[in-house]
Design a protein around this motif. Structure first.
Motif, mmCIF file in Angstrom:
data_model
loop_
_atom_site.group_PDB
_atom_site.id
_atom_site.type_symbol
_atom_site.label_atom_id
_atom_site.label_comp_id
_atom_site.label_asym_id
_atom_site.label_seq_id
_atom_site.Cartn_x
_atom_site.Cartn_y
_atom_site.Cartn_z
ATOM 1 N N LEU A 32 47.696 23.973 45.926
ATOM 2 C CA LEU A 32 46.571 23.151 45.500
ATOM 3 C C LEU A 32 46.221 22.125 46.574
ATOM 4 N N ALA A 33 47.222 21.616 47.269
ATOM 5 C CA ALA A 33 46.979 20.605 48.302
ATOM 6 C C ALA A 33 46.229 21.176 49.504
ATOM 7 N N VAL A 34 46.440 22.466 49.815
ATOM 8 C CA VAL A 34 45.815 23.021 51.023
ATOM 9 C C VAL A 34 44.552 23.809 50.738
ATOM 10 N N THR A 35 44.190 24.002 49.469
ATOM 11 C CA THR A 35 43.096 24.933 49.175
ATOM 12 C C THR A 35 41.767 24.471 49.762
ATOM 13 N N ARG A 36 41.462 23.175 49.713
ATOM 14 C CA ARG A 36 40.215 22.683 50.316
ATOM 15 C C ARG A 36 40.287 22.760 51.837
ATOM 16 N N PHE A 37 41.464 22.506 52.408
ATOM 17 C CA PHE A 37 41.642 22.591 53.854
ATOM 18 C C PHE A 37 41.428 24.031 54.343
ATOM 19 N N ARG A 159 47.252 32.403 34.377
ATOM 20 C CA ARG A 159 47.053 33.347 35.482
ATOM 21 C C ARG A 159 45.899 34.275 35.134
ATOM 22 N N GLU A 160 45.209 34.737 36.161
ATOM 23 C CA GLU A 160 44.116 35.678 35.949
ATOM 24 C C GLU A 160 43.792 36.379 37.263
ATOM 25 N N ARG A 161 43.359 37.625 37.174
ATOM 26 C CA ARG A 161 42.871 38.331 38.367
ATOM 27 C C ARG A 161 41.389 38.037 38.535
ATOM 28 N N VAL A 162 41.002 37.676 39.742
ATOM 29 C CA VAL A 162 39.603 37.406 40.076
ATOM 30 C C VAL A 162 39.197 38.361 41.188
ATOM 31 N N ARG A 163 38.324 39.319 40.858
ATOM 32 C CA ARG A 163 37.873 40.332 41.815
ATOM 33 C C ARG A 163 39.061 40.969 42.541
ATOM 34 N N GLY A 164 40.084 41.316 41.780
ATOM 35 C CA GLY A 164 41.246 42.010 42.314
ATOM 36 C C GLY A 164 42.328 41.108 42.875
ATOM 37 N N HIS A 165 42.094 39.811 42.940
ATOM 38 C CA HIS A 165 43.074 38.873 43.476
ATOM 39 C C HIS A 165 43.854 38.215 42.340
ATOM 40 N N ARG A 166 45.149 38.219 42.423
ATOM 41 C CA ARG A 166 45.989 37.558 41.431
ATOM 42 C C ARG A 166 45.969 36.064 41.699
ATOM 43 N N THR A 167 45.606 35.289 40.719
ATOM 44 C CA THR A 167 45.478 33.849 40.924
ATOM 45 C C THR A 167 46.247 33.073 39.859
ATOM 46 N N ASP A 168 46.663 31.877 40.237
ATOM 47 C CA ASP A 168 47.170 30.897 39.291
ATOM 48 C C ASP A 168 46.043 29.930 38.993
ATOM 49 N N ILE A 169 45.891 29.582 37.731
ATOM 50 C CA ILE A 169 44.865 28.627 37.327
ATOM 51 C C ILE A 169 45.529 27.268 37.197
ATOM 52 N N MET A 170 45.013 26.327 37.957
ATOM 53 C CA MET A 170 45.599 25.002 37.976
ATOM 54 C C MET A 170 44.559 23.975 37.544
ATOM 55 N N ARG A 188 31.787 9.110 40.991
ATOM 56 C CA ARG A 188 31.032 10.025 40.137
ATOM 57 C C ARG A 188 31.856 11.289 39.994
ATOM 58 N N THR A 189 32.500 11.479 38.866
ATOM 59 C CA THR A 189 33.494 12.530 38.770
ATOM 60 C C THR A 189 33.357 13.348 37.510
ATOM 61 N N SER A 190 34.019 14.507 37.541
ATOM 62 C CA SER A 190 34.143 15.361 36.369
ATOM 63 C C SER A 190 35.530 15.165 35.787
ATOM 64 N N GLN A 191 35.629 15.153 34.475
ATOM 65 C CA GLN A 191 36.922 14.943 33.830
ATOM 66 C C GLN A 191 37.747 16.223 33.741
ATOM 67 N N THR A 192 37.113 17.385 33.829
ATOM 68 C CA THR A 192 37.808 18.650 33.632
ATOM 69 C C THR A 192 37.537 19.578 34.800
ATOM 70 N N VAL A 193 38.584 19.906 35.572
ATOM 71 C CA VAL A 193 38.442 20.796 36.722
ATOM 72 C C VAL A 193 39.583 21.800 36.703
ATOM 73 N N ARG A 194 39.254 23.080 36.885
ATOM 74 C CA ARG A 194 40.272 24.116 36.998
ATOM 75 C C ARG A 194 40.012 24.937 38.249
ATOM 76 N N TYR A 195 41.097 25.222 38.968
ATOM 77 C CA TYR A 195 41.028 25.971 40.213
ATOM 78 C C TYR A 195 41.763 27.293 40.043
ATOM 79 N N TRP A 196 41.142 28.381 40.461
ATOM 80 C CA TRP A 196 41.778 29.695 40.493
ATOM 81 C C TRP A 196 42.226 29.914 41.934
#
Length: 241
Positions: A32-37, A159-170, A188-196
């Motif tokens: 999660l820390a490196v995903t934006r990088f 967990r979920e597959r996204v277009r064939g990729h196994r992902t963790d939902i965080m 200015r923020t969103s209260q609910t965010v999920r990353y695959w």
């Protein structure tokens, strides 16, 4: 897309029992820390942004250059939002639109030189602009602070597959609607965010709850080949009334 993304609460774990939220492992925190990088390192990503609202909704298909923080693509609407059809280009401070009665399936690699209208990106109260700003903020020139993520509410939710990729939902910290503010900061923020997120930290989907939207905004990455965002040629765009 939105239907698949909003099913996070009902996803199954490896043992086929309903997944329950839990604390992130050290590996998950690091991803999660490196995903934006990683988005920044890639230079840019192809993206589909689904923006719901009570009048219908908008879908933007295009690319984001995470080095220049510039997005460009085709926008299509449903219901009353069909009048928004055309090309769209945006930065952290400006939205440019080029209306088209019959927009192409993909934005031309070289943007048209004329027909553009410009306006400031609105800082609040507009779901589209919040989604555009958050989309730009999903790339950063450095990893996020992994020690702060669990303190700011990060958790594993499935967990979920996204277009064939196994992902963790965080479940991540709040997403900022101002570019470069980073997850967990900004006003200015969103209260609910999920990353695959994939096993290597690649971001495949992001779901964002925005107060002005009836349903979450969904960003799907790598829905097509990435096309680099080219400079806008020609005369200065016309201010939008």
């Amino acid at each position: 897309m939105a239907t698949a993304a909003t099913g996070a609460f009902f996803l199954l774990g490896d043992d086929d029992d309903p997944a329950s939220p839990r604390a992130l492992t050290s590996d998950e925190v690091n991803r999660l820390a490196v995903t934006r990088f990683l988005n920044y390192q890639a230079g840019g990503r192809a993206v589909t942004i689904t923006v719901p609202n009570v009048a219908g909704g908008l879908v933007i298909t295009g690319s984001i250059d995470y080095r220049t923080h510039t997005g460009y693509g085709v926008v299509r609407g449903t219901g009353r939002d069909a009048s928004s059809d055309g090309l769209i280009r945006w930065t952290a401070g400006t939205v440019l639109v080029r209306p088209m009665a019959k927009p192409p399936a993909a934005a031309p690699a070289k943007p048209p030189a004329s027909g553009w209208y410009t306006r400031p990106l609105r800082t609040s109260g507009m779901t589209l602009d919040s989604a555009l700003a958050i989309a730009l903020d999903l790339g950063s020139n450095r990893p996020d602070n992994s020690a702060l993520l669990p303190q700011n509410g990060a958790a594993w939710v499935g967990r979920e597959r996204v277009r064939g990729h196994r992902t963790d939902i965080m479940k991540g910290p709040r997403a900022s609607a101002t570019a470069s503010a980073g997850p967990g900061t900004g006003t200015r923020t969103s209260q609910t965010v999920r990353y695959w997120i994939g096993s290597d930290g690649t971001m495949y989907r992001v779901e964002i709850g925005i107060a002005s939207a009836p349903r979450p905004v969904v960003l799907d990455f790598d829905t097509r080949a990435y096309v680099p965002v080219q400079p806008l040629p020609g005369a200065a765009p016309t201010p939008q009334p």
